[in-house]
Design a protein around this motif. Structure first.
Motif, mmCIF file in Angstrom:
data_model
loop_
_atom_site.group_PDB
_atom_site.id
_atom_site.type_symbol
_atom_site.label_atom_id
_atom_site.label_comp_id
_atom_site.label_asym_id
_atom_site.label_seq_id
_atom_site.Cartn_x
_atom_site.Cartn_y
_atom_site.Cartn_z
ATOM 1 N N THR A 195 0.839 -1.198 0.000
ATOM 2 C CA THR A 195 0.000 0.000 0.000
ATOM 3 C C THR A 195 0.868 1.241 0.000
ATOM 4 O O THR A 195 2.038 1.210 0.399
ATOM 5 C CB THR A 195 -0.898 0.057 1.246
ATOM 6 O OG1 THR A 195 -0.062 0.127 2.403
ATOM 7 C CG2 THR A 195 -1.808 -1.163 1.333
ATOM 8 N N LEU A 196 0.268 2.349 -0.405
ATOM 9 C CA LEU A 196 0.984 3.621 -0.331
ATOM 10 C C LEU A 196 1.387 3.900 1.112
ATOM 11 O O LEU A 196 2.488 4.371 1.389
ATOM 12 C CB LEU A 196 0.102 4.742 -0.886
ATOM 13 C CG LEU A 196 0.698 6.141 -0.833
ATOM 14 C CD1 LEU A 196 2.010 6.223 -1.607
ATOM 15 C CD2 LEU A 196 -0.296 7.168 -1.366
ATOM 16 N N LEU A 197 0.492 3.556 2.058
ATOM 17 C CA LEU A 197 0.794 3.787 3.468
ATOM 18 C C LEU A 197 2.061 3.039 3.892
ATOM 19 O O LEU A 197 2.955 3.624 4.508
ATOM 20 C CB LEU A 197 -0.404 3.340 4.332
ATOM 21 C CG LEU A 197 -0.172 3.349 5.844
ATOM 22 C CD1 LEU A 197 0.151 4.746 6.344
ATOM 23 C CD2 LEU A 197 -1.412 2.801 6.564
ATOM 24 N N ASP A 198 2.147 1.762 3.542
ATOM 25 C CA ASP A 198 3.331 1.000 3.940
ATOM 26 C C ASP A 198 4.573 1.497 3.219
ATOM 27 O O ASP A 198 5.663 1.515 3.789
ATOM 28 C CB ASP A 198 3.117 -0.493 3.677
ATOM 29 C CG ASP A 198 2.310 -1.150 4.799
ATOM 30 O OD1 ASP A 198 2.194 -0.534 5.878
ATOM 31 O OD2 ASP A 198 1.803 -2.271 4.602
ATOM 32 N N ALA A 199 4.407 1.895 1.972
ATOM 33 C CA ALA A 199 5.568 2.424 1.250
ATOM 34 C C ALA A 199 6.086 3.685 1.933
ATOM 35 O O ALA A 199 7.289 3.865 2.115
ATOM 36 C CB ALA A 199 5.196 2.713 -0.195
ATOM 37 N N ARG A 223 5.608 4.632 5.123
ATOM 38 C CA ARG A 223 6.089 4.392 6.495
ATOM 39 C C ARG A 223 7.326 3.497 6.528
ATOM 40 O O ARG A 223 8.303 3.797 7.217
ATOM 41 C CB ARG A 223 4.997 3.742 7.345
ATOM 42 C CG ARG A 223 3.870 4.692 7.754
ATOM 43 C CD ARG A 223 2.838 3.968 8.616
ATOM 44 N NE ARG A 223 3.425 3.362 9.795
ATOM 45 C CZ ARG A 223 3.690 4.011 10.929
ATOM 46 N NH1 ARG A 223 3.389 5.289 11.048
ATOM 47 N NH2 ARG A 223 4.246 3.390 11.946
ATOM 48 N N GLU A 224 7.250 2.394 5.799
ATOM 49 C CA GLU A 224 8.279 1.379 5.965
ATOM 50 C C GLU A 224 9.430 1.535 4.972
ATOM 51 O O GLU A 224 10.529 1.052 5.217
ATOM 52 C CB GLU A 224 7.681 -0.031 5.824
ATOM 53 C CG GLU A 224 6.444 -0.299 6.689
ATOM 54 C CD GLU A 224 6.711 -0.178 8.182
ATOM 55 O OE1 GLU A 224 7.884 -0.238 8.603
ATOM 56 O OE2 GLU A 224 5.726 -0.003 8.915
ATOM 57 N N ARG A 225 9.165 2.157 3.819
ATOM 58 C CA ARG A 225 10.213 2.271 2.809
ATOM 59 C C ARG A 225 10.847 3.661 2.797
ATOM 60 O O ARG A 225 12.033 3.791 2.606
ATOM 61 C CB ARG A 225 9.663 1.948 1.428
ATOM 62 C CG ARG A 225 8.961 0.607 1.339
ATOM 63 C CD ARG A 225 9.866 -0.545 1.823
ATOM 64 N NE ARG A 225 11.165 -0.500 1.186
ATOM 65 C CZ ARG A 225 11.439 -1.006 -0.010
ATOM 66 N NH1 ARG A 225 10.513 -1.630 -0.680
ATOM 67 N NH2 ARG A 225 12.655 -0.911 -0.510
ATOM 68 N N LEU A 226 10.026 4.678 2.973
ATOM 69 C CA LEU A 226 10.569 6.042 2.907
ATOM 70 C C LEU A 226 10.806 6.636 4.292
ATOM 71 O O LEU A 226 11.322 7.739 4.416
ATOM 72 C CB LEU A 226 9.622 6.950 2.112
ATOM 73 C CG LEU A 226 9.340 6.496 0.677
ATOM 74 C CD1 LEU A 226 8.443 7.501 -0.027
ATOM 75 C CD2 LEU A 226 10.639 6.312 -0.107
ATOM 76 N N GLY A 227 10.417 5.904 5.326
ATOM 77 C CA GLY A 227 10.647 6.399 6.680
ATOM 78 C C GLY A 227 9.782 7.581 7.047
ATOM 79 O O GLY A 227 10.066 8.294 8.007
ATOM 80 N N LEU A 228 8.711 7.795 6.306
ATOM 81 C CA LEU A 228 7.813 8.912 6.620
ATOM 82 C C LEU A 228 6.700 8.392 7.538
ATOM 83 O O LEU A 228 5.586 8.097 7.102
ATOM 84 C CB LEU A 228 7.245 9.514 5.335
ATOM 85 C CG LEU A 228 8.298 10.198 4.450
ATOM 86 C CD1 LEU A 228 7.735 10.509 3.078
ATOM 87 C CD2 LEU A 228 8.807 11.473 5.128
ATOM 88 N N THR A 229 7.049 8.292 8.818
ATOM 89 C CA THR A 229 6.126 7.658 9.763
ATOM 90 C C THR A 229 5.093 8.630 10.325
ATOM 91 O O THR A 229 4.308 8.252 11.192
ATOM 92 C CB THR A 229 6.906 7.022 10.930
ATOM 93 O OG1 THR A 229 7.744 8.020 11.516
ATOM 94 C CG2 THR A 229 7.761 5.857 10.448
ATOM 95 N N GLY A 230 5.118 9.874 9.841
ATOM 96 C CA GLY A 230 4.089 10.809 10.286
ATOM 97 C C GLY A 230 2.694 10.330 9.898
ATOM 98 O O GLY A 230 1.722 10.561 10.613
ATOM 99 N N THR A 231 2.574 9.671 8.767
ATOM 100 C CA THR A 231 1.294 9.113 8.327
ATOM 101 C C THR A 231 1.019 7.858 9.151
ATOM 102 O O THR A 231 1.834 6.951 9.185
ATOM 103 C CB THR A 231 1.359 8.791 6.823
ATOM 104 O OG1 THR A 231 1.770 9.969 6.122
ATOM 105 C CG2 THR A 231 0.004 8.349 6.303
ATOM 106 N N LYS A 232 -0.127 7.839 9.830
ATOM 107 C CA LYS A 232 -0.366 6.790 10.837
ATOM 108 C C LYS A 232 -1.227 5.658 10.308
ATOM 109 O O LYS A 232 -2.094 5.859 9.449
ATOM 110 C CB LYS A 232 -1.053 7.400 12.070
ATOM 111 C CG LYS A 232 -0.240 8.480 12.761
ATOM 112 C CD LYS A 232 1.134 7.976 13.163
ATOM 113 C CE LYS A 232 1.997 9.098 13.713
ATOM 114 N NZ LYS A 232 3.424 8.748 13.735
ATOM 115 N N LYS A 233 -0.999 4.488 10.873
ATOM 116 C CA LYS A 233 -1.810 3.318 10.547
ATOM 117 C C LYS A 233 -2.686 2.986 11.754
ATOM 118 O O LYS A 233 -2.224 2.422 12.738
ATOM 119 C CB LYS A 233 -0.914 2.126 10.212
ATOM 120 C CG LYS A 233 -1.694 0.911 9.721
ATOM 121 C CD LYS A 233 -0.813 -0.321 9.580
ATOM 122 C CE LYS A 233 0.001 -0.305 8.301
ATOM 123 N NZ LYS A 233 0.657 -1.624 8.044
ATOM 124 N N GLY A 234 -3.953 3.382 11.668
ATOM 125 C CA GLY A 234 -4.853 3.114 12.788
ATOM 126 C C GLY A 234 -5.675 1.864 12.589
ATOM 127 O O GLY A 234 -6.088 1.226 13.550
#
Lengths: 192, 739
Positions: free
Chosen positions: A59-63, A65-76
């Protein structure tokens, strides 16, 4: 099954909490289970282009958070129920858990990390702080991205309208009254 | 007499939270955001059965999956395979039996979460499925198979107050039910365990109580506590759901076994299985009163479903029992409250902690009493309201303000909202078939009482360290405590108290960890009271040390004076601070000074109900609450709004629905929490009637509004529909009578 090493990004890990200074700084080591076959794609996030190898199912979310290190976007919830993962894609708000990274090549993606200009916060961020529009803050990046879009869409004509158009973002601390006030504040300050 | 010169952002101001900018920028690191080089991912295999014997566990195939680093079962628990918040009864990993659906059975660590999940599916567990115990009353009265060695009663609290078996002219009875509510914090459970070369481990975790975690983890790992170091990471909400362990021991086990940092993150579905919930309740009440509506006696039997393991059930039972008649003067009380084991999901702490369930019943009873004697619902409450000096059913004298009458009067006297005639104002919104013909309005009231802090002889204390130094010509205070910030704003309050006490502007809050003494739990509305009290005492010690240097104490202390006196010195004081002691409830009579402080809130709810569609719209909520002293008035309002919303959720939507012990709705699609559209604007009055026993006179804030909003909303629905509605949440099918 060797995890791929990548030099896409160096990032702060164990980033500072409210009070804490950084605990550790380490290199990221994005691991992927690459037996599904990966595609090299380019994602344009917050004005920067990133080449990443992702499986089609990521998913874009995992990409982010997990690939680009942009963890500001949250997974609720990871199912489009809570809105914590809201980002802008070509200016429109979407839930990044409900879209695949490979579908967003060529799009301009904005995450919460892309709003401020250096030390200068975006008016919506300023308004959320000023209005005490969060407690735990886990929904806040999604609320703020949704609010930015809500204002751009022109859906801030009344408190009721703001409520209607912000209703896709859950806040369990229920700072809703202050969120509505923050969106109304920021709408006044944002030229459209 | 020592004074400090007032500085900006001290107590009583709306100081901004120090974590605000980080949270708004997306830079605040929640436990789910942590990353470490060489990190591997842990996952948990859980039982699909509420009750079953495990006949074998075969991990052979799981270990063969490339990328798997470890597969662990109960045989790999290094220490004692049992833990528990109050009472150790829960295995870290199940051995020969599983007692609830979702109980952890095995762990996998792998280089990618998907790999770990794939390997997890290859673990073969053979179960002999058993019929689950799901009936609370059967469990309480020995009519069910015992699930634990000492039977199924976790605790039975009896309260016997005043003459027993008295009679009254007016008698109202009722049976009430409360469904299982979930904390549903938005940031699911997560943590990162990092092993060290000496066999110790560092755990970065979102929790409510670092030291309670540390104690339980150390026993399970067979390590001395100092070899298990915890640091708080960002917490995405808690509401009671993080007071028990989730993956804490699991992540540490995997880290120690693999020698690598291990990250575990639950998804939303797993989160529903991964933490305790609010106890479902079944309650039988009888109120006797005079024809004037004055209560003569209350008799109640309360059954709380603790689920498979005890968690904090014992304390929840004590709360429901001792607060079971509400904020009223009742001369004769007979309450029995049981908390029991079943094969339902484990239940423990959630905001309101036992008081929520009882309040739904006693407030429903107050409305029935009002009907029976022909009084207005507010009037019957006012006639019975307790005040300072009242005697609780425990015999404890309420020795600080209890402005129940004032709170009720405040919410009653607010103007009522106008009835909307726009279709978008209809329950369910404009997309429904109604044009308002089936919409009726109702108004209802609720009032709550809640104990603040830990009760029943618990040694409730906090530890705070304050360092005062001069950095670059500026006096800087730093505050270190293990008291956990979960979003409620403790870090703000700690800064405010320090500014007021020391007269310095710059206050840094150190990372919260276990390198300092215990601060107790972030629960029971207690941290501003207890850690705030400890901080005030630590600041007093710092001030005393300063004045010792000056040689006299009769001058105001301001920033420049501190800089002048301190020079390059550092003053460093650690204080452990307790509130006044509480005492154990007598096991036969429930008598004793068990609580340290009581807090009160009242609500008025206005609802529109579409009686044809069964839809409820809460139009307005009015709340009045006494907080003793508002350290941060804006944060107080946030707590009242948030607590009220969770009470609204319980009233009309939130329930973990069970079928034979299995959760049917573990998602936000099927477990609904209030959105911005569900939560109406609030009108709030905050009273400040100081409690002379508490620091600054303050009273805990977080829980009381959760308690009184539920009964107020249901009372309003009853007023609109004329229906009995004895169960929460009230769902559309209850109103249309189609279920």
């Amino acid at each position: 099954m060797t995890p791929q090493r990548s030099a896409y990004t160096r990032r702060t890990v164990l980033k500072s909490t409210a009070a804490a200074t950084a605990v550790t700084h380490l290199t990221s080591a994005p691991a992927i289970a690459d037996d599904g076959g990966t595609s090299e794609i380019t994602l344009s996030v917050n004005g920067q282009r990133h080449r990443v190898a992702v499986e089609p199912r990521v998913t874009l979310l995992d990409a982010l958070r997990e690939r680009l290190g942009l963890t500001g976007t949250k997974k609720g919830c990871d199912r489009g129920e809570c809105g914590a993962c809201t980002v802008l894609v070509d200016g429109e708000r979407i839930k990044s858990c409900l879209t695949l990274a490979v579908m967003r090549q060529g799009a301009e993606i904005t995450t919460v990390e892309g709003l401020a200009r250096g030390e200068e916060l975006h008016p919506v961020q300023e308004a959320f702080i000023r209005r005490d529009a969060f407690q735990c803050g886990a929904c806040t990046p999604g609320q703020i991205m949704s609010a930015v879009a809500c204002i751009n869409e022109g859906h801030t004509g009344s408190e009721a309208e703001i409520r209607e158009w912000m209703s896709g973002n859950l806040c369990r601390c229920a700072a809703y009254q202050n969120i509505v006030a923050a969106v109304a504040d920021a709408a006044k300050e944002t030229p459209r | 007499m020592t004074t400090t010169v007032a500085t900006q952002g001290g107590i009583g101001t709306n100081a901004q939270r120090p974590d605000g900018a980080l949270k708004a920028r997306g830079e605040f690191a929640y436990s789910s955001d942590l990353w470490h080089e060489d990190m591997v991912w842990g996952v948990t295999l859980r039982s699909p059965h509420p009750y079953a014997r495990i006949t074998s566990i075969d991990i052979t195939e799981a270990l063969r999956v490339p990328g798997v680093q470890a597969v662990l079962t109960h045989e790999d628990v290094p220490g004692t395979n049992i833990y528990g918040l109050e009472h150790p009864d829960q295995p870290v990993l199940a051995e020969d039996v599983v007692r609830y659906q979702g109980e952890p059975v095995a762990l996998v660590a792998a280089d990618h979460p998907e790999t770990a999940r794939r390997a997890m599916k290859r673990i073969e567990v053979a179960y002999e499925v058993l019929p689950p115990v799901v009936n609370t009353e059967d469990a309480a009265h020995g009519r069910a198979e015992p699930l634990h060695p000492n039977g199924n009663v976790v605790r039975h609290v009896k309260v016997r107050h005043g003459p027993q078996d008295v009679r009254a002219d007016v008698v109202v009875t009722g049976e009430y039910e409360v469904g299982m509510q979930d904390q549903a914090f938005l940031g699911p459970e997560s943590g990162l365990a990092v092993p060290a070369d000496d066999g110790s481990v560092d755990l970065y975790i979102a929790t409510q109580w670092l030291h309670a975690d540390q104690r339980q983890i150390a026993v399970a790992l067979g390590l001395p506590p100092e070899k298990v170091r915890l640091t708080l990471s960002g917490v995405g909400g808690a509401f009671g759901g993080r007071e028990d362990l989730s993956m804490q021991v699991h992540a540490c086990m995997l880290a120690l076994r693999t020698g690598k940092p291990v990250k575990m993150v639950y998804n939303r579905e797993e989160s529903f299985y991964g933490h305790v919930h609010r106890h479902p309740a079944r309650m039988y009440y009888e109120h006797g009163a005079t024809r004037n509506g004055k209560i003569v006696y209350v008799k109640a039997r309360i059954y709380l479903d603790g689920g498979a393991y005890a968690s904090s059930t014992g304390a929840v039972v004590a709360n429901a029992a001792t607060l079971g008649v509400g904020p009223y003067d009742v001369p004769s009380v007979t309450v029995d409250c049981w908390g029991v084991y079943t094969n339902n999901p484990p239940c423990g702490a959630m905001r309101g902690f036992g008081a929520v369930q009882a309040a739904f019943a006693y407030e429903s009873q107050m409305d029935r009493l009002a009907d029976a004697v022909g009084l207005d619902p507010v009037e019957v409450r006012i006639r019975n309201a307790m005040s300072e000096g009242a005697v609780m059913p425990t015999g404890q004298v309420v020795d600080s303000p209890a402005p129940v009458v004032e709170l009720l009067t405040l919410v009653r006297d607010k103007p009522l909202p106008a009835k909307g005639n726009d279709l978008t104002d209809m329950p369910g919104g404009v997309s429904n078939t109604t044009h308002g013909e089936g919409v009726v309005r109702g108004v209802g009231y609720g009032v709550s009482i809640k104990n603040v802090g830990f009760s029943d002889s618990f040694d409730d204390y906090s530890t705070v360290r304050v360092r005062l130094s001069v950095i670059g010509g500026q006096a800087v205070a730093s505050v270190h405590t293990a008291a956990v910030e979960v979003g409620q704003g403790l870090v703000t309050v700690l800064q405010q108290i320090t500014r007021t006490e020391l007269g310095v502007d710059v206050v840094t809050i150190e990372p919260m960890d276990t390198s300092i003494g215990d601060a107790g739990s972030t629960s029971a509305s207690r941290q501003t009271y207890v850690t705030g009290g400890a901080l005030r005492a630590a600041c007093a010690a710092v001030r005393a040390a300063l004045f010792e240097r000056i040689g006299h104490t009769d001058l105001p202390l301001d920033h420049d004076k501190i800089v002048e006196v301190l020079g390059t010195d550092v003053i460093d004081e650690v204080v452990e601070w307790r509130h006044r002691p509480t005492y154990r409830l007598d096991p036969e009579t429930g008598q004793g000074n068990a609580h340290v402080q009581y807090a009160f809130a009242a609500h008025r709810a206005v609802v529109d109900v579409d009686v044809e569609l069964g839809l409820v719209k809460v139009v307005e909520l009015v709340c009045a609450q006494d907080v003793g002293k508002a350290i941060n008035p804006e944060a107080v309002l946030g707590q009242i709004q948030g607590g009220t919303a969770q009470g609204l959720g319980l009233a009309v939507m939130e329930e973990i629905q069970l079928a034979d012990g299995k959760i049917r709705n573990p998602s936000f699609t099927d477990y609904l929490i209030p959105t911005v559209l569900d939560m109406p604007p609030m009108v709030i009055d905050v009273l400040e009637r100081p409690d002379p026993h508490a620091p600054y006179g303050l009273r805990g804030v977080g829980e009381p509004p959760t308690i009184s909003s539920t009964p107020a909303i249901v009372a309003a629905i009853r007023a609109a529909t004329g229906m009995a509605l004895t169960r929460v949440p009230v769902r559309p099918e209850h109103i249309t009578e189609t279920s």
